[in-house]
Design a protein around this motif. Sequence first.
Motif, PDB file in Angstrom:
ATOM      1  N   VAL A 284       0.712  -1.071   0.639  1.00 44.93           N
ATOM      2  CA  VAL A 284      -0.020   0.280  -0.224  1.00 44.93           C
ATOM      3  C   VAL A 284       0.719   1.167   0.053  1.00 44.93           C
ATOM      4  CG1 VAL A 284      -1.621   1.415   1.368  1.00 44.93           C
ATOM      5  CG2 VAL A 284      -2.108  -1.336   1.584  1.00 44.93           C
ATOM      6  N   ALA A 285       2.055   1.090   1.003  1.00 42.16           N
ATOM      7  CA  ALA A 285       2.666   2.581   1.183  1.00 42.16           C
ATOM      8  C   ALA A 285       3.913   2.491  -0.562  1.00 42.16           C
ATOM      9  CB  ALA A 285       3.518   2.022   1.840  1.00 42.16           C
ATOM     10  N   ALA A 286       3.712   2.061  -1.297  1.00 34.29           N
ATOM     11  CA  ALA A 286       4.524   2.200  -3.265  1.00 34.29           C
ATOM     12  C   ALA A 286       3.698   2.036  -3.634  1.00 34.29           C
ATOM     13  CB  ALA A 286       5.014  -0.184  -3.034  1.00 34.29           C
ATOM     14  N   ASN A 287       2.519   2.707  -3.990  1.00 34.45           N
ATOM     15  CA  ASN A 287       0.389   2.457  -4.129  1.00 34.45           C
ATOM     16  C   ASN A 287       0.573   2.014  -5.362  1.00 34.45           C
ATOM     17  OD1 ASN A 287       0.012   5.599  -2.762  1.00 34.45           O
ATOM     18  ND2 ASN A 287       2.062   6.143  -3.659  1.00 34.45           N
ATOM     19  N   LEU A 288       1.208   0.542  -5.140  1.00 31.96           N
ATOM     20  CA  LEU A 288       0.589  -1.026  -5.772  1.00 31.96           C
ATOM     21  C   LEU A 288      -1.362  -0.675  -5.551  1.00 31.96           C
ATOM     22  CD1 LEU A 288       3.673  -2.263  -5.316  1.00 31.96           C
ATOM     23  CD2 LEU A 288       3.201  -1.754  -7.595  1.00 31.96           C
ATOM     24  N   ALA A 289      -0.936  -0.542  -4.535  1.00 34.57           N
ATOM     25  CA  ALA A 289      -3.034  -0.513  -3.785  1.00 34.57           C
ATOM     26  C   ALA A 289      -3.507   0.195  -2.756  1.00 34.57           C
ATOM     27  CB  ALA A 289      -3.141  -2.087  -3.771  1.00 34.57           C
ATOM     28  N   ASP A 290      -4.921   0.832  -2.959  1.00 32.30           N
ATOM     29  CA  ASP A 290      -5.128   1.133  -1.920  1.00 32.30           C
ATOM     30  C   ASP A 290      -6.188   0.287  -0.735  1.00 32.30           C
ATOM     31  OD1 ASP A 290      -5.009   3.843  -2.992  1.00 32.30           O
ATOM     32  OD2 ASP A 290      -6.821   3.580  -3.866  1.00 32.30           O
ATOM     33  N   LYS A 291      -5.897  -0.572  -0.956  1.00 32.89           N
ATOM     34  CA  LYS A 291      -6.336  -1.513   0.076  1.00 32.89           C
ATOM     35  C   LYS A 291      -5.689  -3.177   0.144  1.00 32.89           C
ATOM     36  CE  LYS A 291     -10.926  -3.920   2.630  1.00 32.89           C
ATOM     37  NZ  LYS A 291     -11.304  -3.417   2.558  1.00 32.89           N
ATOM     38  N   CYS A 292      -5.157  -3.720   1.199  1.00 35.31           N
ATOM     39  CA  CYS A 292      -4.604  -5.153   0.417  1.00 35.31           C
ATOM     40  C   CYS A 292      -4.265  -5.870   1.655  1.00 35.31           C
ATOM     41  CB  CYS A 292      -2.883  -4.349   0.323  1.00 35.31           C
ATOM     42  SG  CYS A 292      -2.185  -5.411  -0.233  1.00 35.31           S
ATOM     43  N   GLU A 293      -4.553  -6.520   1.630  1.00 37.74           N
ATOM     44  CA  GLU A 293      -5.017  -8.293   1.941  1.00 37.74           C
ATOM     45  C   GLU A 293      -3.891  -9.476   2.071  1.00 37.74           C
ATOM     46  OE1 GLU A 293      -8.078 -10.241   4.212  1.00 37.74           O
ATOM     47  OE2 GLU A 293      -8.268 -11.376   2.852  1.00 37.74           O
ATOM     48  N   LYS A 371       7.659  -1.092   9.144  1.00 41.63           N
ATOM     49  CA  LYS A 371       8.192  -0.066   8.895  1.00 41.63           C
ATOM     50  C   LYS A 371       8.217  -0.334   7.100  1.00 41.63           C
ATOM     51  CE  LYS A 371      12.674  -0.409  11.925  1.00 41.63           C
ATOM     52  NZ  LYS A 371      14.055  -0.715  12.298  1.00 41.63           N
ATOM     53  N   ILE A 372       8.172   0.987   6.336  1.00 42.07           N
ATOM     54  CA  ILE A 372       7.999   0.764   5.026  1.00 42.07           C
ATOM     55  C   ILE A 372       9.478   0.816   4.613  1.00 42.07           C
ATOM     56  CG2 ILE A 372       6.942   2.131   3.828  1.00 42.07           C
ATOM     57  CD1 ILE A 372       5.567   3.429   5.187  1.00 42.07           C
ATOM     58  N   ASP A 373       9.953  -0.999   4.288  1.00 40.12           N
ATOM     59  CA  ASP A 373      11.239  -0.223   3.801  1.00 40.12           C
ATOM     60  C   ASP A 373      11.533  -1.332   2.685  1.00 40.12           C
ATOM     61  OD1 ASP A 373      10.331  -2.550   4.834  1.00 40.12           O
ATOM     62  OD2 ASP A 373      12.413  -2.826   6.124  1.00 40.12           O
ATOM     63  N   LYS A 374      10.353  -1.917   1.943  1.00 36.73           N
ATOM     64  CA  LYS A 374      10.563  -2.734   0.658  1.00 36.73           C
ATOM     65  C   LYS A 374       9.662  -2.674  -0.996  1.00 36.73           C
ATOM     66  CE  LYS A 374      12.434  -6.034   2.826  1.00 36.73           C
ATOM     67  NZ  LYS A 374      13.812  -6.798   2.111  1.00 36.73           N
ATOM     68  N   VAL A 375       9.439  -0.943  -0.473  1.00 35.16           N
ATOM     69  CA  VAL A 375       8.632   0.093  -1.497  1.00 35.16           C
ATOM     70  C   VAL A 375       9.130  -0.582  -2.248  1.00 35.16           C
ATOM     71  CG1 VAL A 375       7.887   2.101  -2.084  1.00 35.16           C
ATOM     72  CG2 VAL A 375       7.201   0.865   0.110  1.00 35.16           C
ATOM     73  N   GLU A 376      10.982   0.291  -2.837  1.00 31.65           N
ATOM     74  CA  GLU A 376      11.522   0.059  -3.701  1.00 31.65           C
ATOM     75  C   GLU A 376      11.928  -1.303  -4.877  1.00 31.65           C
ATOM     76  OE1 GLU A 376      11.848   3.057  -5.472  1.00 31.65           O
ATOM     77  OE2 GLU A 376      10.977   3.732  -4.192  1.00 31.65           O
ATOM     78  N   GLU A 377      12.662  -2.223  -3.346  1.00 32.48           N
ATOM     79  CA  GLU A 377      12.198  -3.829  -3.968  1.00 32.48           C
ATOM     80  C   GLU A 377      10.944  -3.892  -4.925  1.00 32.48           C
ATOM     81  OE1 GLU A 377      14.706  -6.136  -1.702  1.00 32.48           O
ATOM     82  OE2 GLU A 377      14.463  -4.439  -0.186  1.00 32.48           O
ATOM     83  N   LEU A 378       9.795  -3.857  -4.595  1.00 33.05           N
ATOM     84  CA  LEU A 378       8.458  -4.146  -4.912  1.00 33.05           C
ATOM     85  C   LEU A 378       8.623  -3.619  -6.573  1.00 33.05           C
ATOM     86  CD1 LEU A 378       5.974  -4.061  -1.863  1.00 33.05           C
ATOM     87  CD2 LEU A 378       6.516  -6.142  -3.476  1.00 33.05           C
ATOM     88  N   LYS A 379       8.886  -2.847  -6.263  1.00 38.52           N
ATOM     89  CA  LYS A 379       8.619  -1.778  -7.550  1.00 38.52           C
ATOM     90  C   LYS A 379       9.185  -2.701  -8.606  1.00 38.52           C
ATOM     91  CE  LYS A 379       6.864   2.995  -5.578  1.00 38.52           C
ATOM     92  NZ  LYS A 379       7.167   4.550  -5.944  1.00 38.52           N
ATOM     93  N   LYS A 380      10.651  -2.729  -8.242  1.00 37.23           N
ATOM     94  CA  LYS A 380      11.774  -2.979  -9.574  1.00 37.23           C
ATOM     95  C   LYS A 380      11.445  -4.230  -9.581  1.00 37.23           C
ATOM     96  CE  LYS A 380      16.335  -3.902  -9.937  1.00 37.23           C
ATOM     97  NZ  LYS A 380      17.728  -4.596  -8.098  1.00 37.23           N
ATOM     98  N   ALA A 381      10.867  -5.110  -8.724  1.00 41.53           N
ATOM     99  CA  ALA A 381      10.511  -6.369  -9.002  1.00 41.53           C
ATOM    100  C   ALA A 381       9.210  -6.732 -10.275  1.00 41.53           C
ATOM    101  CB  ALA A 381       9.657  -7.443  -7.707  1.00 41.53           C
ATOM    102  N   LEU A 382       8.488  -5.410  -9.946  1.00 40.74           N
ATOM    103  CA  LEU A 382       7.150  -4.981 -10.590  1.00 40.74           C
ATOM    104  C   LEU A 382       7.432  -4.478 -11.552  1.00 40.74           C
ATOM    105  CD1 LEU A 382       4.938  -4.801  -7.941  1.00 40.74           C
ATOM    106  CD2 LEU A 382       4.581  -6.803 -10.025  1.00 40.74           C
ATOM    107  N   ASN A 383       8.611  -3.865 -12.556  1.00 39.67           N
ATOM    108  CA  ASN A 383       9.702  -3.403 -13.174  1.00 39.67           C
ATOM    109  C   ASN A 383       8.671  -1.515 -13.192  1.00 39.67           C
ATOM    110  OD1 ASN A 383      11.440  -5.099 -14.194  1.00 39.67           O
ATOM    111  ND2 ASN A 383       9.633  -6.597 -15.358  1.00 39.67           N
ATOM    112  N   LYS A 384       8.076  -1.640 -11.652  1.00 39.14           N
ATOM    113  CA  LYS A 384       7.667   0.276 -11.783  1.00 39.14           C
ATOM    114  C   LYS A 384       8.408   1.117 -11.049  1.00 39.14           C
ATOM    115  CE  LYS A 384       3.366  -1.211 -12.663  1.00 39.14           C
ATOM    116  NZ  LYS A 384       2.070  -0.727 -13.753  1.00 39.14           N
TER     117      LYS A 384
END
Length: 384
Positions: A284-293, A371-384
């Motif tokens: 959610v912090a990476a703006n990949l979703a507004d709500k996530c489970e 902690k919001i410490d994996k935002v950039e890694e998630l984006k990179k894994a998704l080519n965002k």
Amino acid sequence: MKNLTYFTSEFVSPGHPDKVSDQISDAVVDACLADDPNSRVACEVFCTTGQVVVGGEITTTTYIDIQDIVRSKIDEIGYKEGMGFDSNCGVLSAIHAQSPDIAMGVDIGGAGDQGIMFGGAVKETPELMPLALVLAREILVKLTKMTRTKELPWARPDAKSQVTLAYDENGKIDHVDTVVVSVQHNPDVTQTQIREEVIEKVIKPVLKSYELNPEEVKHFHINPTGRFVIGGPHGDTGVTGRKIIVDTYGGFFRHGGGAFSGKDPSKVDRSAAYAARWVAKNIVAANLADKCEIQLSYAIGVVEPTSVKVDTFGTGKVDEYDLAEAVRKVFDLTPRGIERALELRSGKFKYQDLAAFGHIGRTDLDLPWEKIDKVEELKKALNK
């Protein structure tokens, strides 16, 4: 006329009988891990009028004083003589070692049991938590503080809150509809005084801190039965693990059914639920979703999770299958990987503090899974 839907969450104070049990259970975990970080603990507590029973399975190299742990925690919570439950109660200990059949699977890095765990995040508050749960919690945080500092000298430790939010047709919060607070009290205070002070000194300041208008609240129910003198374990038996929805998201997201308190981090009921929150919050912090489970599942003695599922409830910016694949790449969700990443045996925080005011979405503690410490890694894994 607006078409509104309603959602409610509750919370309970540290003096609630089930929370008394949770805090004692986690105080035992803390005591074991303090001297032996590799301790295996599964501790259950039962408390009632004048009696606390501590049982379960503990394997550790250290000595823990169960009597002292129980009595110190009861004093800290605030129960005193004359309330039907205090630190002079009887304490019975019934503890034995962990089963070697379980240890055999944990020793090789596998999960301590099978099960399913959920974690979530949503853009309703700065901490990415459901607002109803946060409000219900903050009301009791403030109430408990004022009880302990004697700003509300008539208040006793046991209390519960409940907040109902109204949502519009677009799923946006319209207003706070109902607030319920029940607080244990001395016998000589009037209900009029309780109602006035709880609304003015506790509820309204909390609502205002979240930029909500107290004047829009349709209903305040303060001690709705009219009397709450007998409370805590004297009024209702307490048992470890009966407030798992309070501990997490107030019912806003699903729950796998496993309690947290009394368990060392090898128990995925606890560790994987923390990890699922960590994953969801970063999505959610990476703006990949507004709500996530996130749902995780494990098998006893098996190292890797048996499944990883992502649900964004139609708010996702990328395909949920791709999100799940990215999660597997970025996060080590093995039991030992979670323990290392979230520092679950480090002693940097006390589990008994989580048992008092919730394990998820805390802003007063420096918790690794927040902690919001994996935002950039998630984006990179998704080519965002």
